[in-house]
Write an enzyme that holds these catalytic residues in place. Structure first.
Site, PDB file in Angstrom:
ATOM      1  N   ARG A 135      79.149  55.018  41.432  1.00 11.33           N
ATOM      2  CA  ARG A 135      78.396  54.053  42.042  1.00 11.33           C
ATOM      3  C   ARG A 135      77.511  53.379  40.780  1.00 11.33           C
ATOM      4  O   ARG A 135      77.053  54.205  39.883  1.00 11.33           O
ATOM      5  CB  ARG A 135      77.148  54.853  42.757  1.00 11.33           C
ATOM      6  CG  ARG A 135      76.046  54.036  43.225  1.00 11.33           C
ATOM      7  CD  ARG A 135      75.135  54.544  44.221  1.00 11.33           C
ATOM      8  NE  ARG A 135      75.660  54.242  45.534  1.00 11.33           N
ATOM      9  CZ  ARG A 135      74.932  54.438  46.743  1.00 11.33           C
ATOM     10  NH1 ARG A 135      73.704  54.759  46.500  1.00 11.33           N
ATOM     11  NH2 ARG A 135      75.738  54.152  47.781  1.00 11.33           N
TER      12      ARG A 135
ATOM     13  N   HIS B 262      80.467  47.387  48.983  1.00  9.39           N
ATOM     14  CA  HIS B 262      80.313  48.571  49.390  1.00  9.39           C
ATOM     15  C   HIS B 262      81.331  49.140  50.072  1.00  9.39           C
ATOM     16  O   HIS B 262      81.122  49.169  51.253  1.00  9.39           O
ATOM     17  CB  HIS B 262      78.857  48.849  49.756  1.00  9.39           C
ATOM     18  CG  HIS B 262      78.227  50.322  50.059  1.00  9.39           C
ATOM     19  ND1 HIS B 262      79.142  51.329  49.524  1.00  9.39           N
ATOM     20  CD2 HIS B 262      77.208  50.774  50.593  1.00  9.39           C
ATOM     21  CE1 HIS B 262      78.198  52.397  49.985  1.00  9.39           C
ATOM     22  NE2 HIS B 262      77.342  52.157  50.449  1.00  9.39           N
TER      23      HIS B 262
ATOM     24  N   GLN C   6      81.508  52.291  52.557  1.00 14.10           N
ATOM     25  CA  GLN C   6      80.406  51.875  54.015  1.00 14.10           C
ATOM     26  C   GLN C   6      81.115  51.089  54.969  1.00 14.10           C
ATOM     27  O   GLN C   6      80.919  51.376  56.239  1.00 14.10           O
ATOM     28  CB  GLN C   6      79.284  51.153  53.388  1.00 14.10           C
ATOM     29  CG  GLN C   6      78.147  51.020  54.457  1.00 14.10           C
ATOM     30  CD  GLN C   6      77.562  52.463  54.796  1.00 14.10           C
ATOM     31  OE1 GLN C   6      77.089  53.241  54.203  1.00 14.10           O
ATOM     32  NE2 GLN C   6      77.872  52.473  56.318  1.00 14.10           N
TER      33      GLN C   6
ATOM     34  N   ASP D  61      70.846  44.827  56.328  1.00 15.89           N
ATOM     35  CA  ASP D  61      70.916  45.438  55.172  1.00 15.89           C
ATOM     36  C   ASP D  61      69.423  45.257  54.544  1.00 15.89           C
ATOM     37  O   ASP D  61      68.813  44.016  54.834  1.00 15.89           O
ATOM     38  CB  ASP D  61      71.996  45.298  54.276  1.00 15.89           C
ATOM     39  CG  ASP D  61      71.894  46.046  53.198  1.00 15.89           C
ATOM     40  OD1 ASP D  61      71.345  47.213  53.269  1.00 15.89           O
ATOM     41  OD2 ASP D  61      72.524  45.768  51.984  1.00 15.89           O
TER      42      ASP D  61
ATOM     43  N   CYS E 161      73.727  50.448  57.274  1.00 13.54           N
ATOM     44  CA  CYS E 161      74.431  51.353  56.140  1.00 13.54           C
ATOM     45  C   CYS E 161      73.080  52.274  55.935  1.00 13.54           C
ATOM     46  O   CYS E 161      73.538  53.414  55.402  1.00 13.54           O
ATOM     47  CB  CYS E 161      74.786  50.648  55.239  1.00 13.54           C
ATOM     48  SG  CYS E 161      73.788  49.805  54.014  1.00 13.54           S
TER      49      CYS E 161
ATOM     50  N   ARG F  36      80.289  58.628  57.215  1.00 14.51           N
ATOM     51  CA  ARG F  36      80.571  58.549  55.896  1.00 14.51           C
ATOM     52  C   ARG F  36      81.345  59.632  55.443  1.00 14.51           C
ATOM     53  O   ARG F  36      82.448  59.688  54.614  1.00 14.51           O
ATOM     54  CB  ARG F  36      79.034  58.524  54.872  1.00 14.51           C
ATOM     55  CG  ARG F  36      78.441  57.219  55.151  1.00 14.51           C
ATOM     56  CD  ARG F  36      79.071  56.055  54.691  1.00 14.51           C
ATOM     57  NE  ARG F  36      79.371  56.077  53.076  1.00 14.51           N
ATOM     58  CZ  ARG F  36      78.483  55.839  52.081  1.00 14.51           C
ATOM     59  NH1 ARG F  36      77.389  55.580  52.400  1.00 14.51           N
ATOM     60  NH2 ARG F  36      78.785  56.066  51.033  1.00 14.51           N
TER      61      ARG F  36
HETATM   62  N1  NVA Z   1      72.220  46.422  49.271  1.00 16.00           N
HETATM   63  C1  NVA Z   1      71.914  47.946  49.361  1.00 16.00           C
HETATM   64  C2  NVA Z   1      72.992  48.879  50.153  1.00 16.00           C
HETATM   65  C3  NVA Z   1      72.479  50.326  49.752  1.00 16.00           C
HETATM   66  C4  NVA Z   1      73.228  51.221  50.414  1.00 16.00           C
HETATM   67  C5  NVA Z   1      72.040  48.198  48.012  1.00 16.00           C
HETATM   68  O1  NVA Z   1      72.805  47.868  47.086  1.00 16.00           O
HETATM   69  O2  NVA Z   1      70.802  48.720  47.288  1.00 16.00           O
HETATM   70  N1   CP Z   2      74.448  53.840  52.698  1.00 11.55           N
HETATM   71  C1   CP Z   2      74.580  54.353  51.553  1.00 11.55           C
HETATM   72  O1   CP Z   2      75.257  54.175  50.612  1.00 11.55           O
HETATM   73  O2   CP Z   2      73.442  55.121  51.491  1.00 11.55           O
HETATM   74  P1   CP Z   2      72.932  55.971  50.139  1.00 11.55           P
HETATM   75  O3   CP Z   2      72.357  54.864  49.207  1.00 11.55           O
HETATM   76  O4   CP Z   2      72.031  56.964  50.472  1.00 11.55           O
HETATM   77  O5   CP Z   2      74.202  56.670  49.404  1.00 11.55           O
END
Ligand code: NVA
Ligand code: CP
Length: 308
Positions: free
Chosen positions: A102, A129, A132, A223, A263, A291
């Site tokens: 990540r 993502h 997801q 989101d 998500c 997930r």
């Molecule tokens: N768009 C959000 C998704 C979190 C799972 C982010 O990147 O923070």
């Molecule tokens: N949806 C998702 O990726 O959640 P986290 O940021 O908690 O991993």
């Protein structure tokens, strides 16, 4: 060997193979039948951003598959003190069997994959993502919404929106994206999605009106307005996203049996109202649990492609 960096790198058939595996392994897991598909394998999990779902689902997932997960925060790795990414990739991939990352830039993920000896999975970047969206598609199947659905994404043209575009484009369904002006999806991602849509027959529609997007659709999703790394823009974004909350009035325009997906984490009172989130809690929290299952399908599929 294959990596899992964006959905656009896969055919519809390949993504469905992963989903089929996920469905099979979910059923076995529910029966407490933990088949060791990845016995003694180690998954390195590198996090440069926070996570609840991604961390827990990958760590539990690899354990239930007979392996072990290694949580590696970039704050603790030498990476955080300037060790080059390519060296980190060569070292970690010489000791583990698969890596999940990540991070911020998609190009960093790609560089890591280039130097990695083992499959690399995108656990979220600023651009995409994909794990997801595999989860969301699994959830759509389970709730009977995967046959020619019309889906609406309301909100920021961010990593989630981009991955929704690829999912719709590959699977061949209609996706309407409504973003505030100035927060549209990345032009290169849109172009690639439109190219993929030609083959599948998907319909991708872009606009700035949430009502127009949601009217008559089967799946509504959104989101956060402030993604990780955008905290400085919070005040500005909250102002500019006014009118984009998925609330009961907006949901009323969708089909009466439409599902709502998120998500998570959800920010109630911003991108979604408390009422909508709680009304659709069964779907949203099944989505969160999925997930675990979707990613098992992805990991087992990637493992099966080694040496090909
Ligand atoms: N768009 C959000 C998704 C979190 C799972 C982010 O990147 O923070
Ligand atoms: N949806 C998702 O990726 O959640 P986290 O940021 O908690 O991993």
């Amino acid at each position: 060997m294959r990596h899992f960096l964006t959905l656009a790198d896969f055919s519809k058939e390949e993504l469905l193979e992963m989903i089929d595996l996920a469905i099979k392994i979910k059923k076995q897991t529910k029966e407490r039948n933990f088949v060791p598909y990845l016995e003694k394998q180690t998954l390195g999990m590198i996090f440069e951003k926070s996570s609840t779902r991604t961390r827990v689902s990958f760590e539990v997932g690899i354990y239930q598959l007979g392996g072990v997960g290694l949580f590696l925060s970039s704050n603790d790795l030498q990476l955080g003190r300037g060790e080059p990414l390519k060296d980190t990739a060569r070292v970690i991939s010489s000791m583990v069997d698969m890596v999940m990352i990540r991070t911020y830039k998609q190009s960093d993920l790609e560089e890591f994959a280039k130097y990695s000896k083992v499959p690399v999975i995108n656990g979220l970047t600023d651009s995409y993502h994909p794990v997801q969206l595999m989860t969301d598609y699994l959830t759509m199947i389970e709730f009977g919404k995967a046959q020619n659905p019309i889906a609406a994404y309301v909100g920021d043209g961010n990593n989630m929106a981009h991955s929704w575009l690829y999912l719709a484009a590959i699977m061949g369904f209609e996706l309407r994206v409504a973003t505030p002006k100035g927060y549209e999806c990345d032009a290169a991602v849109v172009a690639r999605a439109l190219e993929l849509a030609k083959k599948s027959g998907a319909k991708l529609i872009f606009g700035n009106d949430p009502k127009e997007a949601v009217r008559g659709c089967d799946v509504v999703t959104t989101d956060t307005w402030v993604s990780m790394g955008q905290e400085d823009e919070k005040e500005k974004r909250i102002k500019e996203f006014s009118g984009f909350m998925v609330d009961s009035d907006l949901m009323a325009l969708a089909k009466s049996d439409a599902i709502f997906l998120h998500c998570l984490p959800a920010y109630r009172g911003y991108e979604v109202s408390e009422e909508v989130l709680e009304q659709h809690a069964e779907v949203v929290f099944t989505e969160a649990e999925n997930r675990l299952h979707a990613q098992k399908g992805i990991m087992v599929w990637l493992d099966s492609k080694r040496g090909e």
